[in-house]
Write a protein that holds these residues in place. Sequence first.
Motif, PDB file in Angstrom:
ATOM      1  N   PRO A 146      -3.832   6.927  -6.632  1.00 37.96           N
ATOM      2  CA  PRO A 146      -4.180   5.789  -7.475  1.00 37.96           C
ATOM      3  C   PRO A 146      -5.571   5.255  -7.147  1.00 37.96           C
ATOM      4  O   PRO A 146      -6.249   5.771  -6.257  1.00 37.96           O
ATOM      5  CB  PRO A 146      -3.111   4.765  -7.125  1.00 37.96           C
ATOM      6  N   SER A 147      -5.959   4.180  -7.851  1.00 45.20           N
ATOM      7  CA  SER A 147      -7.272   3.568  -7.618  1.00 45.20           C
ATOM      8  C   SER A 147      -7.317   2.918  -6.247  1.00 45.20           C
ATOM      9  O   SER A 147      -6.282   2.648  -5.620  1.00 45.20           O
ATOM     10  CB  SER A 147      -7.543   2.508  -8.686  1.00 45.20           C
ATOM     11  N   TYR A 148      -8.517   2.659  -5.791  1.00 45.77           N
ATOM     12  CA  TYR A 148      -8.691   2.012  -4.480  1.00 45.77           C
ATOM     13  C   TYR A 148      -7.979   0.661  -4.447  1.00 45.77           C
ATOM     14  O   TYR A 148      -7.298   0.330  -3.471  1.00 45.77           O
ATOM     15  CB  TYR A 148     -10.185   1.841  -4.190  1.00 45.77           C
ATOM     16  N   ALA A 149      -8.109  -0.126  -5.516  1.00 48.23           N
ATOM     17  CA  ALA A 149      -7.483  -1.455  -5.552  1.00 48.23           C
ATOM     18  C   ALA A 149      -5.971  -1.351  -5.434  1.00 48.23           C
ATOM     19  O   ALA A 149      -5.329  -2.124  -4.703  1.00 48.23           O
ATOM     20  CB  ALA A 149      -7.860  -2.182  -6.839  1.00 48.23           C
ATOM     21  N   THR A 150      -5.386  -0.395  -6.128  1.00 50.06           N
ATOM     22  CA  THR A 150      -3.933  -0.215  -6.047  1.00 50.06           C
ATOM     23  C   THR A 150      -3.533   0.257  -4.670  1.00 50.06           C
ATOM     24  O   THR A 150      -2.521  -0.190  -4.111  1.00 50.06           O
ATOM     25  CB  THR A 150      -3.466   0.776  -7.125  1.00 50.06           C
ATOM     26  N   ASN A 151      -4.309   1.152  -4.089  1.00 54.20           N
ATOM     27  CA  ASN A 151      -3.995   1.646  -2.747  1.00 54.20           C
ATOM     28  C   ASN A 151      -4.023   0.529  -1.712  1.00 54.20           C
ATOM     29  O   ASN A 151      -3.382   0.632  -0.665  1.00 54.20           O
ATOM     30  CB  ASN A 151      -4.982   2.738  -2.341  1.00 54.20           C
ATOM     31  N   CYS A 152      -4.754  -0.524  -1.973  1.00 53.18           N
ATOM     32  CA  CYS A 152      -4.879  -1.626  -1.011  1.00 53.18           C
ATOM     33  C   CYS A 152      -3.733  -2.629  -1.097  1.00 53.18           C
ATOM     34  O   CYS A 152      -3.658  -3.552  -0.271  1.00 53.18           O
ATOM     35  CB  CYS A 152      -6.208  -2.357  -1.214  1.00 53.18           C
ATOM     36  N   ILE A 153      -2.844  -2.485  -2.073  1.00 50.71           N
ATOM     37  CA  ILE A 153      -1.703  -3.403  -2.175  1.00 50.71           C
ATOM     38  C   ILE A 153      -0.782  -3.177  -0.988  1.00 50.71           C
ATOM     39  O   ILE A 153      -0.333  -2.056  -0.734  1.00 50.71           O
ATOM     40  CB  ILE A 153      -0.941  -3.182  -3.506  1.00 50.71           C
ATOM     41  N   GLU A 154      -0.489  -4.215  -0.238  1.00 52.62           N
ATOM     42  CA  GLU A 154       0.315  -4.081   0.976  1.00 52.62           C
ATOM     43  C   GLU A 154       1.806  -3.992   0.691  1.00 52.62           C
ATOM     44  O   GLU A 154       2.532  -3.244   1.338  1.00 52.62           O
ATOM     45  CB  GLU A 154       0.037  -5.251   1.933  1.00 52.62           C
ATOM     46  N   ASP A 155       2.299  -4.780  -0.279  1.00 53.28           N
ATOM     47  CA  ASP A 155       3.730  -4.745  -0.590  1.00 53.28           C
ATOM     48  C   ASP A 155       4.061  -3.411  -1.260  1.00 53.28           C
ATOM     49  O   ASP A 155       3.542  -3.093  -2.324  1.00 53.28           O
ATOM     50  CB  ASP A 155       4.103  -5.912  -1.508  1.00 53.28           C
ATOM     51  N   TRP A 156       4.945  -2.637  -0.643  1.00 50.59           N
ATOM     52  CA  TRP A 156       5.194  -1.282  -1.107  1.00 50.59           C
ATOM     53  C   TRP A 156       5.786  -1.245  -2.513  1.00 50.59           C
ATOM     54  O   TRP A 156       5.406  -0.415  -3.337  1.00 50.59           O
ATOM     55  CB  TRP A 156       6.105  -0.560  -0.129  1.00 50.59           C
ATOM     56  N   GLU A 157       6.720  -2.137  -2.799  1.00 50.61           N
ATOM     57  CA  GLU A 157       7.351  -2.117  -4.119  1.00 50.61           C
ATOM     58  C   GLU A 157       6.354  -2.512  -5.216  1.00 50.61           C
ATOM     59  O   GLU A 157       6.326  -1.906  -6.296  1.00 50.61           O
ATOM     60  CB  GLU A 157       8.572  -3.027  -4.115  1.00 50.61           C
ATOM     61  N   ALA A 158       5.534  -3.522  -4.944  1.00 50.28           N
ATOM     62  CA  ALA A 158       4.494  -3.891  -5.910  1.00 50.28           C
ATOM     63  C   ALA A 158       3.486  -2.757  -6.074  1.00 50.28           C
ATOM     64  O   ALA A 158       2.999  -2.495  -7.180  1.00 50.28           O
ATOM     65  CB  ALA A 158       3.786  -5.167  -5.450  1.00 50.28           C
ATOM     66  N   LYS A 159       3.185  -2.091  -4.989  1.00 47.23           N
ATOM     67  CA  LYS A 159       2.255  -0.961  -5.040  1.00 47.23           C
ATOM     68  C   LYS A 159       2.831   0.164  -5.887  1.00 47.23           C
ATOM     69  O   LYS A 159       2.120   0.762  -6.715  1.00 47.23           O
ATOM     70  CB  LYS A 159       1.963  -0.475  -3.617  1.00 47.23           C
ATOM     71  N   LEU A 160       4.130   0.469  -5.726  1.00 50.19           N
ATOM     72  CA  LEU A 160       4.758   1.522  -6.520  1.00 50.19           C
ATOM     73  C   LEU A 160       4.696   1.199  -8.007  1.00 50.19           C
ATOM     74  O   LEU A 160       4.412   2.078  -8.836  1.00 50.19           O
ATOM     75  CB  LEU A 160       6.219   1.709  -6.097  1.00 50.19           C
ATOM     76  N   ASP A 161       4.985  -0.037  -8.348  1.00 48.04           N
ATOM     77  CA  ASP A 161       4.928  -0.439  -9.757  1.00 48.04           C
ATOM     78  C   ASP A 161       3.519  -0.233 -10.318  1.00 48.04           C
ATOM     79  O   ASP A 161       3.343   0.236 -11.454  1.00 48.04           O
ATOM     80  CB  ASP A 161       5.351  -1.897  -9.919  1.00 48.04           C
TER      81      ASP A 161
END
Length: 497
Positions: free
Chosen positions: A182-197
């Motif tokens: 995914p994009s860099y911004a998405t990769n930086c999301i710490e919460d795993w479930e929010a990141k998966l979405d």
Amino acid sequence: MGLKALLSRPLAAYTVHRYRQWQRQPAATQARLLRQLARAAAGTAFGRAHDLGGVRTPADLAARVPVRDYEGLRPWFEQVKAGQPDVLWPGRPLYLAKTSGTTSGAKYIPITRASIGNHIGGARDALLHYVAATGRARFLDGKLIFLSGSPELERVGGIPTGRLSGIVNHHVPSYLRGNQLPSYATNCIEDWEAKLDAIVRETLGQPLSLISGIPPWVQMYFDRLMARTGRPVGELFPEFDLFVSGGVAMAPYLGRLRESIGRPVASIELFPASEGFLAFQDQPGNPGLLLRLASGIFFEFVPAERFFEPRPPRLTIGEVELGRQYAVVLTSNAGLWAYSLGDTVRFVDLHPHRVVVTGRLTHFLSAFGEHVIGEEVEAALREAGRQYPEAEVTEFTVAPLVSADPREPSRHQWLVEFAQPPRDAPAFAATLDAALRQRNAYYDDLRQGHILAPLQLTALPLGAFQRYMKSIGKLGGQNKVPRLGNDRAVAEGLLQA
């Protein structure tokens, strides 16, 4: 065929040729590497304290440097963390790879200017071996997704620090950057479930050709995709051609992953760790992982059954045998010296040297003297799955269940999360029990002597493992559920999830 795929073929042929050169002399290659490592670090604080300047042979290393795990080397790692130079390796590390798993907190593994190539080159060489073996390279022209930790780094002792997968993300070759998701911004999301979405939103409709990650977390991604669309992954991504896995053995997850994809997809298995990229599957269909003997790591192998002796034997690559269980010990250009990785392996080929990962030294079950290892429980589960093909296992772990009644024997408890339960759960449990008895003579003796009762199968509700990992702050990324334990900490946490 695109330009990247076209150019990969001569590069793949060259890479395989380069590997075959040192494969002809594996012992000599490793001995030469050890001398280079000792010479390079002789002037460091560790080198002076252990007379690394006098190391010419594996026997010299064994005489001067005992086998230690992270805790045994912690005083040296703490100096590195504090920013001191020339401690374990010349200068200061480029990065510190932060990883959890020890009883006393996080580990900080140095990644040096000399060792960063080991991590980057491992994945590259695995893909190029696949291209050389199959002639298939079209996946390089599509979108590539790497389910990894956050690439955002903090500083510890002035050294950039983060998860290994996040560090490696900074070193993806420029010619693949345009393909990467995914994009860099998405990769930086710490919460795993929010990141998966967010990953699901970014990847739907994209020409994904390669998907890479730890199998249970890839399965979570697949589940989100299918829940959102009602379609199998292979239909959503017609160009999806290659699945790359690492971190845990793929076999327990393979059935459900295949069902989620809905069509055949080739796969490669890797053996990466924060301490180094050790091996990869170089031949499709061959489960053995090729050890990387010329990539900055000197290997020693301790017979697993003797590891906890005061001075266990330390075997070189020229002394190992097929079929035996060995604990892996590393000396490397990351500044690791006779470092116990904690993993156990079994050699399946010696020409060249290929291994399968069989478990963890600390992840075994011997509460009653049976010493059951991860490879044995995974094989038993595969056998039960073969006899009951309708059963789909999401995740599992095994714990001791000590009887409070002296008249009743104790037993193993298998806590299993089924996506689809077996049609006959008692018979499934009996098959598991029989399969484990066939694979572990000590367990069989305890069962024959009625010291242990037949195992107890406890089916967990869907999502139990995810809820448990979330409750302890280890959902996603590189975190893994232990397959085995000598206590009930994980079992009780799962039962309460």
